[in-house]
Design a protein around this motif. Structure first.
Motif, short mmCIF file in Angstrom:
data_model
loop_
_atom_site.label_atom_id
_atom_site.label_comp_id
_atom_site.label_asym_id
_atom_site.label_seq_id
_atom_site.Cartn_x
_atom_site.Cartn_y
_atom_site.Cartn_z
N ILE A 228 0.83 -1.20 0.00
CA ILE A 228 0.00 0.00 0.00
C ILE A 228 0.87 1.25 0.00
N GLU A 229 1.98 1.22 0.72
CA GLU A 229 2.89 2.37 0.73
C GLU A 229 3.47 2.61 -0.68
N ALA A 230 3.75 1.54 -1.42
CA ALA A 230 4.24 1.69 -2.80
C ALA A 230 3.17 2.31 -3.68
N THR A 231 1.94 1.87 -3.52
CA THR A 231 0.84 2.44 -4.31
C THR A 231 0.65 3.91 -3.97
N LEU A 232 0.77 4.24 -2.70
CA LEU A 232 0.61 5.64 -2.29
C LEU A 232 1.71 6.50 -2.92
N ARG B 69 3.25 5.97 -5.73
CA ARG B 69 2.94 6.12 -7.16
C ARG B 69 1.87 7.18 -7.37
N ASP B 70 0.81 7.16 -6.55
CA ASP B 70 -0.27 8.13 -6.71
C ASP B 70 0.20 9.54 -6.35
N GLU B 71 1.12 9.65 -5.38
CA GLU B 71 1.68 10.98 -5.07
C GLU B 71 2.48 11.51 -6.26
N ALA B 72 3.19 10.63 -6.95
CA ALA B 72 3.95 11.05 -8.14
C ALA B 72 3.00 11.49 -9.25
N LEU B 73 1.92 10.74 -9.44
CA LEU B 73 0.93 11.13 -10.46
C LEU B 73 0.30 12.47 -10.13
N SER B 74 0.07 12.70 -8.85
CA SER B 74 -0.51 13.99 -8.45
C SER B 74 0.45 15.13 -8.74
N ALA C 204 -6.00 12.09 -8.62
CA ALA C 204 -4.80 11.66 -7.91
C ALA C 204 -4.95 11.88 -6.40
N ARG C 205 -5.56 13.00 -6.04
CA ARG C 205 -5.76 13.25 -4.61
C ARG C 205 -6.73 12.23 -4.00
N SER C 206 -7.78 11.90 -4.75
CA SER C 206 -8.72 10.89 -4.25
C SER C 206 -8.04 9.53 -4.10
N ALA C 207 -7.19 9.20 -5.08
CA ALA C 207 -6.46 7.93 -4.99
C ALA C 207 -5.52 7.92 -3.78
N MET C 208 -4.90 9.08 -3.51
CA MET C 208 -4.02 9.14 -2.34
C MET C 208 -4.80 9.01 -1.04
N GLU C 209 -5.98 9.61 -0.98
CA GLU C 209 -6.81 9.48 0.22
C GLU C 209 -7.21 8.02 0.44
N ALA C 210 -7.56 7.34 -0.65
CA ALA C 210 -7.90 5.92 -0.55
C ALA C 210 -6.69 5.10 -0.10
N ASP C 211 -5.51 5.46 -0.65
CA ASP C 211 -4.30 4.75 -0.23
C ASP C 211 -4.01 4.97 1.25
#
Length: 338
Positions: free
Chosen positions: A107-111, A113-118, A180-187
């Motif tokens: 989950i930390e890896a996914t987070l 990635r989503d922070e980079a996309l943001s 991207a922010r929504s994905a980070m919140e989910a992460d």
């Protein structure tokens, strides 16, 4: 002559009776009877005596906690022995944490990635904002030149179209940022839940008390909320539950208005009792037995009271002065009562 003969015969009869009595001697049955009963004398005294209600009570744990696992996994370690006293917050069981640690890493890896996309979406937005500003200015100038006939209407429309496309790109960039922010919140929510699951690998005692039988041994697989691992009972303080006839209820309630009522619990076969306070009166009378349920709370510092134990309960309602007292054995029961 006849009278003298009668007197002589009577005298001879009396003499024969007296002789017969002397010949038999003393009666042996008269000396073999029960000995005289000793009589002891006691003095009646005037004393101040307590007004007490006696009952049989049952000891109950102050708290009974059924310890279960909230997650599934292999039970790696048990950090206490059966029957040991445990402290509040003491580590009892450890479940294999490796699957939950791996889930956290994913989950930390996914987070990340989503922070980079943001960050990339925010960079695109900044670039498109600058381009949209430039093309919007070009469109305004070309429209002004087209009105003057310097440039053709087609060129002016082309610059307006380019500016509109840059405005649309801005909306797309903003949507990408929100996504991207929504994905980070989910992460972050998933990460928080994964850390919570990891914390369940360590099971702590919620109360201070005494541990019971351990039902699952080290090395076994446990499931979430499947079986009870151990029961922890809090015995300091502790409850004693008992019942009294409902006719005693008015006196008990009247006494409670003026302060706490003292309760003494004496273990079966014991002499010393523990002192406690009446803390509970049930909200209704049991109609089948015409009794009311009461409960006393005891500090139980010496641990003389044990859950499930039967005790003699003495409820003290007050004291009455100037009562004439005699020994209990002196009170006899007759047809009219004591």
């Amino acid at each position: 002559m006849r009278l003298a003969s009668k007197q002589l015969a009577l005298s001879l009869g009396v003499a024969l009776v007296l002789l017969a009595g002397c010949a038999r001697g003393p009666n042996p049955s008269a000396s073999s009877g029960p000995p005289p009963a000793p009589v002891r004398v006691a003095t009646a005294e005037t004393k101040t005596l307590p007004v007490e209600i006696h009952a049989i009570g049952n000891v109950e744990a102050y708290n009974t906690i059924s310890v279960k696992s909230q997650i599934g996994g292999t039970l790696m370690k048990v950090n206490f022995k059966e029957g040991d006293p445990v402290r509040q917050g003491q580590l009892l069981f450890e479940i294999d944490p490796r699957p939950y640690q791996e889930a956290i890493r994913q989950i930390e890896a996914t987070l990340q990635r989503d922070e980079a996309l943001s960050q990339q979406a925010e960079a695109n937005l900044a670039r498109d904002v600058a381009e949209e500003k430039y093309y919007r200015g070009q469109a305004e100038r070309y429209l002004a030149l087209a009105k003057q006939g310097v440039v053709s209407r087609q060129q002016a429309d082309q610059t307006v179209s380019d500016a509109d496309s840059r405005t649309a790109a801005l909306k797309a960039d903003k949507a990408a940022i929100e996504s991207a922010r929504s994905a980070m919140e989910a992460d972050r929510a998933s990460l928080s839940n994964a850390k919570l699951q990891l914390s369940y690998c360590s099971i702590y005692s919620p109360v201070e008390g005494r541990s019971g039988n351990i039902s699952v041994k080290e090395g076994n697989l446990v499931k979430a909320t499947d079986v009870e691992l151990v029961t922890v009972t809090q015995v300091q303080p502790i409850y004693v539950t008992f019942t009294v006839p409902e006719k005693q209820l008015p006196a008990i309630r009247e006494r409670m208005r003026s302060g706490n009522i003292r309760v003494r619990a004496i273990p079966q076969g014991g002499s010393a009792g523990d002192e406690g306070t009446l803390t509970f009166v049930n909200n209704m009378v049991d109609q089948t037995t015409a009794t009311i349920k009461l409960k006393g709370t005891f500090a139980n510092g010496a641990s003389r009271l044990w859950p499930g134990q039967f005790v003699d309960v003495v409820l003290t309602l007050g004291r009455r002065p100037n009562l004439v007292t005699v020994p209990y054995k002196a009170v006899q029961v007759g047809q009219s009562g004591r």
